[in-house]
Write an enzyme that holds these catalytic residues in place. Structure first.
Site, PDB file in Angstrom:
ATOM      1  N   GLY A  28       0.814  -1.205   0.000  1.00 11.82           N
ATOM      2  CA  GLY A  28       0.000   0.000   0.000  1.00 11.82           C
ATOM      3  C   GLY A  28       0.849   1.258   0.000  1.00 11.82           C
ATOM      4  N   ASP A  76      -8.507  -1.590  -0.218  1.00  8.03           N
ATOM      5  CA  ASP A  76      -9.307  -0.360  -0.089  1.00  8.03           C
ATOM      6  C   ASP A  76      -9.460   0.424  -1.392  1.00  8.03           C
ATOM      7  OD1 ASP A  76      -9.504  -0.918   2.549  1.00  8.03           O
ATOM      8  OD2 ASP A  76      -7.956   0.487   3.201  1.00  8.03           O
ATOM      9  N   GLN A 136     -21.291 -20.900 -17.446  1.00  6.20           N
ATOM     10  CA  GLN A 136     -20.611 -19.614 -17.644  1.00  6.20           C
ATOM     11  C   GLN A 136     -21.584 -18.445 -17.718  1.00  6.20           C
ATOM     12  OE1 GLN A 136     -17.307 -20.260 -20.810  1.00  6.20           O
ATOM     13  NE2 GLN A 136     -18.618 -22.053 -20.840  1.00  6.20           N
TER      14      GLN A 136
END
Ligand code: ADP
Length: 747
Positions: A114, A162, A662
């Site tokens: 991050g 996030d 699918q």
């Protein structure tokens, strides 16, 4: 003391580490870094346990080979470990780290983490010459080493569930976290609806409301609280209660409030889940339950999107590092407009932190302004979608009658799009008409007025509630359609559909001289699992189908642990190889066959050679993915029979034709979000057309990061009509990366 190191200019040695909070998809990035580095002739090391491993050295810095990253693509977390390292925040810690790197001859570092981790990387990089000088002064390295390693090149890859990093549209892990949130909220919604209960669901996001906001869009939640935009009134509690009460009165059976962990009020005071629970229990006079999703959001298998994003970012990180010049500023690899790009690391970090700071200083408008425009649009759309009922129609307003239909094969996300279209249209004061069963239903006059609650619950439903089929109108159907349009006074039409929907609309356009009724604005919204529609790089349904493929192939692969077995998996896509290629990339297939290229006998011979060689050298599993139309002559059964015969005694072969699984299932969060976004723009476009007295026929699409309307008169120019796919297919350029990931250089 380090005296001799290898000549850094000859063979590059690079290292990769994961740091900070883990995110699903980190393993895919590590795999891509290792395999790309090997392919380009670099030596690659993994640093275990984040920056701690860099400081500890020894067994924490290990060379990686091709097989050391085998079988990790589908695993959550990070196989090389991650950590928050306090010692790395100290100069002494970073000096040890520098010594360990030069001891290994490493002069390039890829940090997957991050913004905190990337800041750490930048500090390390800018201090590097001083750190080496200190090591020289301390007698820990020779002068030769300091001249050999004058600088450290850094490349960042952002992994954060996030999605809070400035400059990149998506960070690794965010899509998977949204999967976890939608799965949980879908499940909660069904129990909430049964008991007419209210639920508060708390999701992650300390300074970023991405997961809460897009989770709410995707699940059709009824209220959301995010850090960037606290309720703009002091009495937010009353407003929330009033709205939810109105929803109940209008017949809503469940109430779902999504709360970001960093949500706060205008005064900066955190809003806790128990605060919301208490307010709602008192205000609604009913039981309110709280679910804190916590680390479930971080864990589990990465989604197809995250695997492919991480693979592409890791690949590009290595290419960037290997071509970096000493004077180059550090970069972070990101994604914008569906393309992988290089961004200035520090500028992005500073802007990311500026949002956090703005929130802390209660400058909420500034925080919102630093978010991507799609974030604003989503927030705006959500405000409409959560209404109990539409805004009252203004006096004297012209109310248009807008039809919505589904056409083509069912694509997950069709209902989400229809729901958003109906609600946006109603909220703008117009009359929304649902047309059943595609153009056939339109010909038969199957038209019904839709109200606000008629689309409740549709956000998360797969299939097509309106009904859809592949019928393309011709002959007398056209008369019937013209009559329906006139009888019901349909003044604009939204077609949410696939290839046959587009062809039907193109037919109406061409028949305008014969049928004046067709002179209404029409817009096509791409909805097809095949992703074969012109004017859009992505169509809704394709991401869900891709996840269905990935889920199935993961299971298929697991079933074969004890044998030497090759699977040939056939996927859908008609004449478009998108699902095959992206499915292959996301599952680590060693061979992908596309209809764009076909299959030759030489290909199959090469496969047999490679498979035999691979299995004889210890490989346990082979995976070949082929599109259903890749070759008429060399069918899936033929391929299996051929491999089986030729691989006798070495490996066996099984086929798996995935078929309609699918197309089914509830839409993925990505498809739900895209469907909602496109539907809103389509309805606004149709209203605008009517207001201006225009009658354009167009298709909407995502292209180069923008959402554009294309003139349907160009349909034949944009499309390869014979193969029913766009002429230009951006994703074909990813073939090279897929090849690199699956083929060690010596083969
Ligand atoms: P994330 O990367 O997920 O944002 P953190 O903010 O916890 O996670 O950062 C991860 C690690 O990066 C920290 O534990 C620390 O080792 C390193 N780091 C962060 N900021 C700095 C800094 N200013 N200087 C040196 N290292 C840092």
């Amino acid at each position: 003391m380090v005296q001799e190191t290898m000549d850094a200019s000859k063979t590059k040695r690079i290292a990769v580490l994961t740091s900070g909070g883990d995110a699903p998809g980190m393993n895919a990035a590590i795999r891509a870094v290792v395999r790309t580095a090997i392919t380009y002739g670099a030596q690659v090391y993994a640093v275990y346990e984040g920056y701690n491993g860099l400081i500890w050295g020894g067994r924490y810095i290990r060379p990686m080979d091709w097989d050391s990253v085998g079988g990790i693509l589908q695993q959550g977390g990070t196989i090389i470990g991650t950590a928050r390292s306090e010692e790395f925040r100290t100069r002494a810690g970073r000096r040890k780290a520098a010594l360990n790197l030069v001891q290994h001859g490493i002069n390039g570092l890829i940090v997957i983490g991050g913004d905190g981790s990337l800041i750490g990387a930048n500090v390390f990089r800018s201090e590097w010459p001083e750190l080496l000088r200190e090591l020289l002064e301390g007698g820990e390295v020779t002068a030769k080493v300091t001249t050999e390693y004058p600088n450290l090149n850094i490349v960042g890859v952002v992994a954060s569930i996030d999605n809070d990093f400035y400059g990149t549209e998506m960070t690794i892990g965010a899509d998977t976290a949204l999967h976890r949130i939608t799965e949980a909220v879908d499940a909660i919604a069904s129990t909430a609806a049964s008991h007419q209960r209210t639920f508060v669901v708390k999701v992650m996001g300390r300074n970023c409301g991405y997961l809460a906001l897009f989770g709410a869009i995707a699940t059709g939640a009824d209220w959301v609280l995010i850090p960037e935009s606290p309720p703009d009134v002091e009495n937010w509690q009353e407003v929330m209660v009033k709205r939810l009460r109105a929803g109940r009165k209008a017949g809503r059976r469940d109430n779902i409030v999504i709360l970001a962990e960093g949500a706060r009020d205008r005064n900066g005071k955190y809003i806790g889940s128990s605060d919301v629970q208490r307010v709602l229990e008192e205000g609604l006079g009913e039981e309110v339950r709280v679910t804190v999703l916590g680390h479930v959001q971080r864990g589990g298998r990465p989604s197809a999107y995250d695997r492919n994003l991480a693979t592409l970012l890791g690949y590009q990180a290595v290419r960037t590092l290997l071509s970096a010049r000493p004077e180059d500023e550090p970069v972070v690899i990101g994604m914008q407009a569906n393309r992988i790009i290089r961004l200035p690391l520090m500028e992005c970090v500073q802007n990311t932190q500026a949002v956090t700071q703005a929130i802390e200083e209660k400058h909420y408008e500034k925080a919102m302004a630093l978010r991507d425009p799609s974030f604003h649009d989503a927030f705006d759309t959500l405000k409409t979608m959560v209404r109990a009922l539409p805004h009252p129609v203004e006096e004297g307003q012209r109310r248009f009658r807008i039809g919505v239909l589904n056409a083509g094969a069912p694509a997950p996300g069709m209902n989400t799009a229809a729901r958003a279209a109906v609600r946006i249209g109603l909220d703008r004061g117009h009359i929304m008409l649902g047309i059943s069963n595609g153009f056939e239903g339109l010909a038969k006059g199957q038209v019904q007025e839709m109200d606000w609650t008629s689309v409740s619950g549709w956000a998360s439903l797969g299939g097509s509630m309106l009904g859809t089929n592949r019928v393309i109108p011709k002959g007398k159907d056209l008369y019937s359609i013209a009559r329906t349009i006139e009888d019901h006074n349909i003044e604009a039409l939204l077609v949410i559909g696939g290839w046959s929907g587009y062809v039907s609309v193109y037919t109406l356009l061409q028949e305008r001289p014969n049928f004046p009724a067709f002179n209404i604005p029409i817009v096509c919204l791409p909805a097809s699992i095949n992703n074969n529609l012109p004017g859009s790089e992505l169509s809704i349904g394709a991401d869900t189908a891709l996840n269905n493929i990935v889920d199935a192939v993961d299971k298929i692969k697991q079933s074969a642990v004890a044998t030497r077995r090759c699977f040939v998996v056939e996927v859908m896509g008609h004449n478009c190889g998108y699902l095959a290629l992206m499915g292959g990339l996301a599952t680590g297939a060693e061979r992908v066959y596309l209809p764009e290229e076909g299959i030759t006998l030489a290909d199959l011979q090469e496969d047999v050679r490679n498979l035999t060689h691979g299995f004889l050298s210890g490989k346990r599993l082979g995976l070949v993915i082929r599109n259903e139309y890749a070759s008429k002559a060399y069918s899936t059964h033929f391929m299996c029979a051929l491999y089986e015969e030729e691989g006798k005694g070495v490996f066996d072969v099984r086929s798996a034709i995935l078929g309609h699984l699918q197309q089914g299932g509830n839409p993925s969060p990505f498809d739900r979000i895209l469907a909602t976004r496109l539907a809103r723009l389509c309805i606004e476009h149709l209203i605008d057309q009517r207001e201006k007295g225009q009658t354009d026929v167009s298709c909407i699409g995502l292209q180069g990061g923008k959402i554009l309307f294309h003139d349907m008169r160009d349909f034949d120019r944009m499309s390869d009509l014979v193969h029913q796919r766009p002429r230009n297919q951006w994703w074909l350029q990813l073939k090279g990366v897929a090849h690199i990931m699956a083929h060690p250089p010596e083969t």
